[in-house]
Design a protein around this motif. Structure first.
Motif, PDB file in Angstrom:
ATOM      1  N   VAL A   1       0.864  -1.176   0.000  1.00 51.98           N
ATOM      2  CA  VAL A   1       0.000   0.000   0.000  1.00 51.98           C
ATOM      3  C   VAL A   1       0.901   1.227   0.000  1.00 51.98           C
ATOM      4  O   VAL A   1       1.968   1.222   0.608  1.00 51.98           O
ATOM      5  CB  VAL A   1      -0.978   0.028   1.195  1.00 51.98           C
ATOM      6  N   ALA A   2       0.476   2.241  -0.718  1.00 58.43           N
ATOM      7  CA  ALA A   2       1.336   3.412  -0.873  1.00 58.43           C
ATOM      8  C   ALA A   2       0.521   4.673  -0.661  1.00 58.43           C
ATOM      9  O   ALA A   2      -0.640   4.746  -1.057  1.00 58.43           O
ATOM     10  CB  ALA A   2       1.947   3.427  -2.270  1.00 58.43           C
ATOM     11  N   ARG A   3       1.126   5.639  -0.017  1.00 57.50           N
ATOM     12  CA  ARG A   3       0.524   6.963   0.133  1.00 57.50           C
ATOM     13  C   ARG A   3       1.563   7.976  -0.294  1.00 57.50           C
ATOM     14  O   ARG A   3       2.714   7.883   0.096  1.00 57.50           O
ATOM     15  CB  ARG A   3       0.139   7.245   1.587  1.00 57.50           C
ATOM     16  N   GLY A   4       1.149   8.930  -1.089  1.00 58.52           N
ATOM     17  CA  GLY A   4       2.127   9.903  -1.538  1.00 58.52           C
ATOM     18  C   GLY A   4       1.569  11.299  -1.641  1.00 58.52           C
ATOM     19  O   GLY A   4       0.384  11.488  -1.870  1.00 58.52           O
ATOM     20  N   ALA A   5       2.448  12.266  -1.420  1.00 55.96           N
ATOM     21  CA  ALA A   5       2.135  13.650  -1.729  1.00 55.96           C
ATOM     22  C   ALA A   5       3.014  14.001  -2.925  1.00 55.96           C
ATOM     23  O   ALA A   5       4.093  14.552  -2.773  1.00 55.96           O
ATOM     24  CB  ALA A   5       2.437  14.541  -0.539  1.00 55.96           C
ATOM     25  N   PHE A   6       2.560  13.586  -4.088  1.00 52.07           N
ATOM     26  CA  PHE A   6       3.392  13.740  -5.287  1.00 52.07           C
ATOM     27  C   PHE A   6       3.444  15.195  -5.732  1.00 52.07           C
ATOM     28  O   PHE A   6       2.492  15.945  -5.543  1.00 52.07           O
ATOM     29  CB  PHE A   6       2.824  12.881  -6.425  1.00 52.07           C
ATOM     30  N   ALA A   7       4.590  15.547  -6.333  1.00 47.64           N
ATOM     31  CA  ALA A   7       4.760  16.925  -6.798  1.00 47.64           C
ATOM     32  C   ALA A   7       3.825  17.215  -7.970  1.00 47.64           C
ATOM     33  O   ALA A   7       3.243  18.289  -8.065  1.00 47.64           O
ATOM     34  CB  ALA A   7       6.210  17.168  -7.202  1.00 47.64           C
ATOM     35  N   THR A   8       3.681  16.231  -8.847  1.00 50.43           N
ATOM     36  CA  THR A   8       2.822  16.448 -10.025  1.00 50.43           C
ATOM     37  C   THR A   8       1.966  15.203 -10.261  1.00 50.43           C
ATOM     38  O   THR A   8       2.292  14.107  -9.797  1.00 50.43           O
ATOM     39  CB  THR A   8       3.653  16.668 -11.311  1.00 50.43           C
ATOM     40  N   GLU A   9       0.911  15.394 -11.005  1.00 48.95           N
ATOM     41  CA  GLU A   9       0.028  14.278 -11.347  1.00 48.95           C
ATOM     42  C   GLU A   9       0.787  13.284 -12.229  1.00 48.95           C
ATOM     43  O   GLU A   9       0.584  12.075 -12.139  1.00 48.95           O
ATOM     44  CB  GLU A   9      -1.214  14.833 -12.056  1.00 48.95           C
TER      45      GLU A   9
ATOM     46  N   GLY B   1      10.740 -17.763  -3.247  1.00 45.24           N
ATOM     47  CA  GLY B   1      11.903 -18.262  -2.520  1.00 45.24           C
ATOM     48  C   GLY B   1      11.651 -18.322  -1.014  1.00 45.24           C
ATOM     49  O   GLY B   1      12.550 -18.682  -0.255  1.00 45.24           O
ATOM     50  N   GLY B   2      10.462 -17.905  -0.588  1.00 46.78           N
ATOM     51  CA  GLY B   2      10.118 -17.997   0.836  1.00 46.78           C
ATOM     52  C   GLY B   2      10.291 -16.696   1.605  1.00 46.78           C
ATOM     53  O   GLY B   2      10.200 -16.699   2.835  1.00 46.78           O
ATOM     54  N   LEU B   3      10.525 -15.598   0.907  1.00 46.95           N
ATOM     55  CA  LEU B   3      10.722 -14.330   1.619  1.00 46.95           C
ATOM     56  C   LEU B   3       9.430 -13.510   1.640  1.00 46.95           C
ATOM     57  O   LEU B   3       8.694 -13.480   0.661  1.00 46.95           O
ATOM     58  CB  LEU B   3      11.823 -13.499   0.946  1.00 46.95           C
ATOM     59  N   SER B   4       9.193 -12.866   2.775  1.00 46.16           N
ATOM     60  CA  SER B   4       8.046 -11.955   2.866  1.00 46.16           C
ATOM     61  C   SER B   4       8.412 -10.801   3.786  1.00 46.16           C
ATOM     62  O   SER B   4       9.322 -10.910   4.612  1.00 46.16           O
ATOM     63  CB  SER B   4       6.817 -12.698   3.402  1.00 46.16           C
ATOM     64  N   VAL B   5       7.685  -9.698   3.644  1.00 48.06           N
ATOM     65  CA  VAL B   5       7.999  -8.520   4.451  1.00 48.06           C
ATOM     66  C   VAL B   5       7.432  -8.709   5.856  1.00 48.06           C
ATOM     67  O   VAL B   5       6.441  -9.416   6.041  1.00 48.06           O
ATOM     68  CB  VAL B   5       7.416  -7.228   3.831  1.00 48.06           C
ATOM     69  N   PRO B   6       8.071  -8.090   6.856  1.00 44.16           N
ATOM     70  CA  PRO B   6       7.428  -8.090   8.179  1.00 44.16           C
ATOM     71  C   PRO B   6       6.262  -7.100   8.143  1.00 44.16           C
ATOM     72  O   PRO B   6       6.249  -6.190   7.322  1.00 44.16           O
ATOM     73  CB  PRO B   6       8.551  -7.575   9.097  1.00 44.16           C
ATOM     74  N   HIS B   7       5.279  -7.289   9.000  1.00 44.70           N
ATOM     75  CA  HIS B   7       4.152  -6.352   9.112  1.00 44.70           C
ATOM     76  C   HIS B   7       3.483  -6.099   7.762  1.00 44.70           C
ATOM     77  O   HIS B   7       3.280  -4.963   7.369  1.00 44.70           O
ATOM     78  CB  HIS B   7       4.601  -5.015   9.702  1.00 44.70           C
ATOM     79  N   ALA B   8       3.194  -7.177   7.021  1.00 47.00           N
ATOM     80  CA  ALA B   8       2.555  -7.012   5.712  1.00 47.00           C
ATOM     81  C   ALA B   8       1.208  -6.301   5.868  1.00 47.00           C
ATOM     82  O   ALA B   8       0.558  -6.472   6.895  1.00 47.00           O
ATOM     83  CB  ALA B   8       2.354  -8.382   5.071  1.00 47.00           C
ATOM     84  N   PRO B   9       0.758  -5.556   4.867  1.00 48.61           N
ATOM     85  CA  PRO B   9       1.432  -5.280   3.606  1.00 48.61           C
ATOM     86  C   PRO B   9       2.567  -4.279   3.757  1.00 48.61           C
ATOM     87  O   PRO B   9       2.592  -3.509   4.708  1.00 48.61           O
ATOM     88  CB  PRO B   9       0.300  -4.677   2.761  1.00 48.61           C
ATOM     89  N   ALA B  10       3.506  -4.307   2.792  1.00 49.38           N
ATOM     90  CA  ALA B  10       4.577  -3.316   2.782  1.00 49.38           C
ATOM     91  C   ALA B  10       3.947  -1.936   2.585  1.00 49.38           C
ATOM     92  O   ALA B  10       3.041  -1.779   1.778  1.00 49.38           O
ATOM     93  CB  ALA B  10       5.546  -3.615   1.649  1.00 49.38           C
ATOM     94  N   ARG B  11       4.401  -0.978   3.344  1.00 47.12           N
ATOM     95  CA  ARG B  11       3.837   0.381   3.225  1.00 47.12           C
ATOM     96  C   ARG B  11       4.893   1.344   2.693  1.00 47.12           C
ATOM     97  O   ARG B  11       5.999   1.407   3.218  1.00 47.12           O
ATOM     98  CB  ARG B  11       3.335   0.854   4.586  1.00 47.12           C
ATOM     99  N   LEU B  12       4.533   2.058   1.645  1.00 48.37           N
ATOM    100  CA  LEU B  12       5.433   3.040   1.046  1.00 48.37           C
ATOM    101  C   LEU B  12       4.856   4.436   1.263  1.00 48.37           C
ATOM    102  O   LEU B  12       3.669   4.657   1.034  1.00 48.37           O
ATOM    103  CB  LEU B  12       5.573   2.814  -0.462  1.00 48.37           C
ATOM    104  N   PHE B  13       5.691   5.357   1.668  1.00 49.40           N
ATOM    105  CA  PHE B  13       5.279   6.749   1.839  1.00 49.40           C
ATOM    106  C   PHE B  13       6.168   7.633   0.969  1.00 49.40           C
ATOM    107  O   PHE B  13       7.393   7.563   1.076  1.00 49.40           O
ATOM    108  CB  PHE B  13       5.371   7.165   3.307  1.00 49.40           C
ATOM    109  N   ILE B  14       5.521   8.411   0.128  1.00 55.16           N
ATOM    110  CA  ILE B  14       6.266   9.215  -0.839  1.00 55.16           C
ATOM    111  C   ILE B  14       6.232  10.675  -0.423  1.00 55.16           C
ATOM    112  O   ILE B  14       5.176  11.265  -0.218  1.00 55.16           O
ATOM    113  CB  ILE B  14       5.675   9.045  -2.258  1.00 55.16           C
ATOM    114  N   SER B  15       7.424  11.237  -0.319  1.00 58.06           N
ATOM    115  CA  SER B  15       7.536  12.607   0.168  1.00 58.06           C
ATOM    116  C   SER B  15       7.197  13.629  -0.904  1.00 58.06           C
ATOM    117  O   SER B  15       7.548  13.451  -2.064  1.00 58.06           O
ATOM    118  CB  SER B  15       8.958  12.860   0.664  1.00 58.06           C
ATOM    119  N   PRO B  16       6.560  14.719  -0.483  1.00 61.06           N
ATOM    120  CA  PRO B  16       6.435  15.857  -1.395  1.00 61.06           C
ATOM    121  C   PRO B  16       7.793  16.542  -1.510  1.00 61.06           C
ATOM    122  O   PRO B  16       8.705  16.229  -0.749  1.00 61.06           O
ATOM    123  CB  PRO B  16       5.429  16.765  -0.682  1.00 61.06           C
ATOM    124  N   PRO B  17       7.920  17.488  -2.453  1.00 56.85           N
ATOM    125  CA  PRO B  17       9.183  18.230  -2.548  1.00 56.85           C
ATOM    126  C   PRO B  17       9.452  18.983  -1.253  1.00 56.85           C
ATOM    127  O   PRO B  17       8.513  19.350  -0.537  1.00 56.85           O
ATOM    128  CB  PRO B  17       8.928  19.220  -3.687  1.00 56.85           C
TER     129      PRO B  17
END
Ligand SMILES: [Zn+2]
Length: 503
Positions: free
Chosen positions: A46-54, A78-94
């Motif tokens: 899951v991802a949340r972002g404050a993107f600079a442009t559309e 291969g048997g690998l998974s992230v801890p605390h699934a789902p992986a969370r991505l946060f995208i910084s604004p400028p």
């Protein structure tokens, strides 16, 4: 709490794959039940972002996220998974984006109410620790908001002059500043970061906004995003196998994250360097070159870094040509698992986790041993799994190095010590010094008040005296055999609190 996180971080792309329903013979009622029972497959990211442009948002969604999902699927096999699934991505604004604009995009429209609610909860917390836990949970849900504030508060946690009301007041001031006319919010400039907070009850990835014309925004670099997800994967394996020590190997961590990202994408170039027109002209790191062993690289830098594991990256890159992809994938996962075992063994050594004598020699030795052993364990485990040794697996000495040789050559240059040569004078006038040979402690010398000198050789094979740690006090003693003593086990010891003792 988990549910709340999932709601708050609904995926940007609502691509929830349904379980295939195979029950054509079911009647309608059964079918409804079947649909209800088979939960949709959760999005792995899951991802949340404050993107600079559309346009940035569209590129991230169309290009980067699908790659990241495929990356996780590849290593899941291969048997690998992230801890605390789902992986969370946060995208910084400028940098410089106003907080009132950025915060709702990152954390939802309710963020301003959430901030007020946090102030109230902290104010009414029964203790500083409880207040800190509340802020920590808040940051876990909305990283990296208040991460720095949390660190500041931690420093005052046990200060009797500070209470929850004071923390709440500081928090209010912080919020006023943040939401005032000059308040801005951004993070992770020019970089990506996988964060596993000390309490380890959440983890997340921050992706910054580039400030340099020579690099793309980190959130638009697929390999940078996959590198951070790679960190999540090796921690996922270690946390599941536990216990995970606090001191890890930077060499192994960074090499592994690159290996996971680039074995997946097949591109040896990590992080494109751009020219003025935005065309890639170079790489910030490469998978297919190495110049030094891990040992030499460590001593060259004086510490571990992204660069110290080049020989591991290149090992895997070479093995790609020598073994099938599926076999290599399994071997890499074995390698990751072996790193944890090696580090836990080091942690069990008596000198591993304590500041010893304020002695930089010993501290550096253990930092070095950690990097060396972790890299070596990865190498051995990968190669052990591949069986009929591919040629690159015969190169342990070139790729990892000889720890004693490296230490002998570089110890003093990298780790000057106050105790080593200059020695320490005790209250009774005796002077204690260590004689060093390159990296090794050869012997201890005790000079009596009348000038008479006694020498206590260390173990010539270990290059190091016997070390003993008292578990209750944490005191450490380096034991040297008493030369010429009639009692075979007689020893003289130097303790970490500065005493000369005998046994
Ligand atoms: Zn990294």
């Amino acid at each position: 709490m988990k549910k709340a996180i999932l709601f708050a971080f609904a995926p940007l792309l609502a691509a929830c794959d349904m379980e295939p329903t195979t029950g054509a013979e079911l009647d309608l009622r059964d079918r409804e039940e079947a649909t209800l029972q088979s939960a949709p497959l959760a999005d792995p990211i899951v991802a949340r972002g404050a993107f600079a442009t559309e346009a940035d948002r569209e590129r991230f969604e169309a290009d980067v996220l699908p790659s990241a999902r495929a990356f996780l699927a590849y290593w899941a096999e291969g048997g690998l998974s992230v801890p605390h699934a789902p992986a969370r991505l946060f995208i910084s604004p400028p940098r410089g984006t106003s907080a009132t604009e950025a915060l709702p995009q990152l954390y939802g429209e309710n963020i301003f109410d959430d901030l007020r609610a946090l102030e109230a909860e902290v104010a009414s917390a029964p203790s500083n620790r409880a207040a800190i836990e509340r802020i920590d949970a808040f940051t876990c849900e909305r990283p990296p908001l208040h991460r720095g504030f949390l660190e500041d508060v931690e420093e005052h946690a046990d200060n009797p002059d500070v209470g929850p009301a004071d923390i709440a007041q500081a928090l209010r001031r912080k919020h006023e500043e943040l939401l005032g006319p000059d308040g801005t919010f951004s993070f992770g400039t020019d970089n990506g970061e996988f964060e596993l907070p000390l309490r380890r009850n959440c983890s997340y990835i921050l992706l910054g906004h580039s400030t340099q014309p020579t690099r793309a925004h980190p959130y638009l670099e697929r390999d940078v995003v996959n590198h951070e997800l790679g960190h999540a994967l090796h921690y996922g394996l270690w946390l599941a196998s536990g216990p995970l020590g606090e001191r890890l190997s930077t060499t192994a961590n960074e090499a592994i994250a690159d290996i996971l990202a680039h074995v997946f994408d097949g591109d040896p170039c990590h992080g494109k360097v751009l020219d003025e027109g935005g065309t890639p002209v170079d790489c910030r790191r490469r998978m297919d070159v190495y110049e030094q062993s891990v040992s030499d690289a460590f001593w060259g830098f004086g510490r571990a870094d992204h660069e110290t594991g080049q020989s591991l990256r290149q090992l895997i890159w070479t093995l790609r040509e020598e073994v099938p992809a599926d076999a290599l994938r399994v071997a890499v996962v074995d390698g990751i698992a072996a790193v944890q075992v090696a580090l836990n063994q080091i942690d069990a050594e008596p000198l591993a986790n304590v500041p010893i004598f304020d002695d930089e020699i010993l501290a550096t030795r253990y930092r070095f041993v950690r990097e060396y052993e972790a890299a070596s364990a990865f190498f051995h485990a990968v190669c052990a799994r591949l069986g009929d040794a591919p040629p690159a697996c015969g190169e342990h000495a070139q790729r990892i190095g000889d720890p004693r040789l490296a230490m002998r050559e570089a110890w003093l240059a990298n780790a000057p010590t106050s105790i080593g040569r200059s020695g320490v004078t005790l209250a009774d006038g005796r002077r204690v010094a260590f004689e060093l040979e390159g990296a090794l402690i050869r012997q201890m010398t005790v000079t009596l008040a009348d000038g008479e000198q006694r020498s206590y050789p260390g173990d010539p094979d270990l290059g190091f005296p016997e070390a003993e740690r008292e578990s209750t006090s944490g005191r450490i003693t380096l034991w040297f055999p008493e030369p010429g003593s009639t009692a075979p086990d007689a020893k003289v010891g130097w303790t970490s609190d500065g005493e000369l003792i005998a046994r």
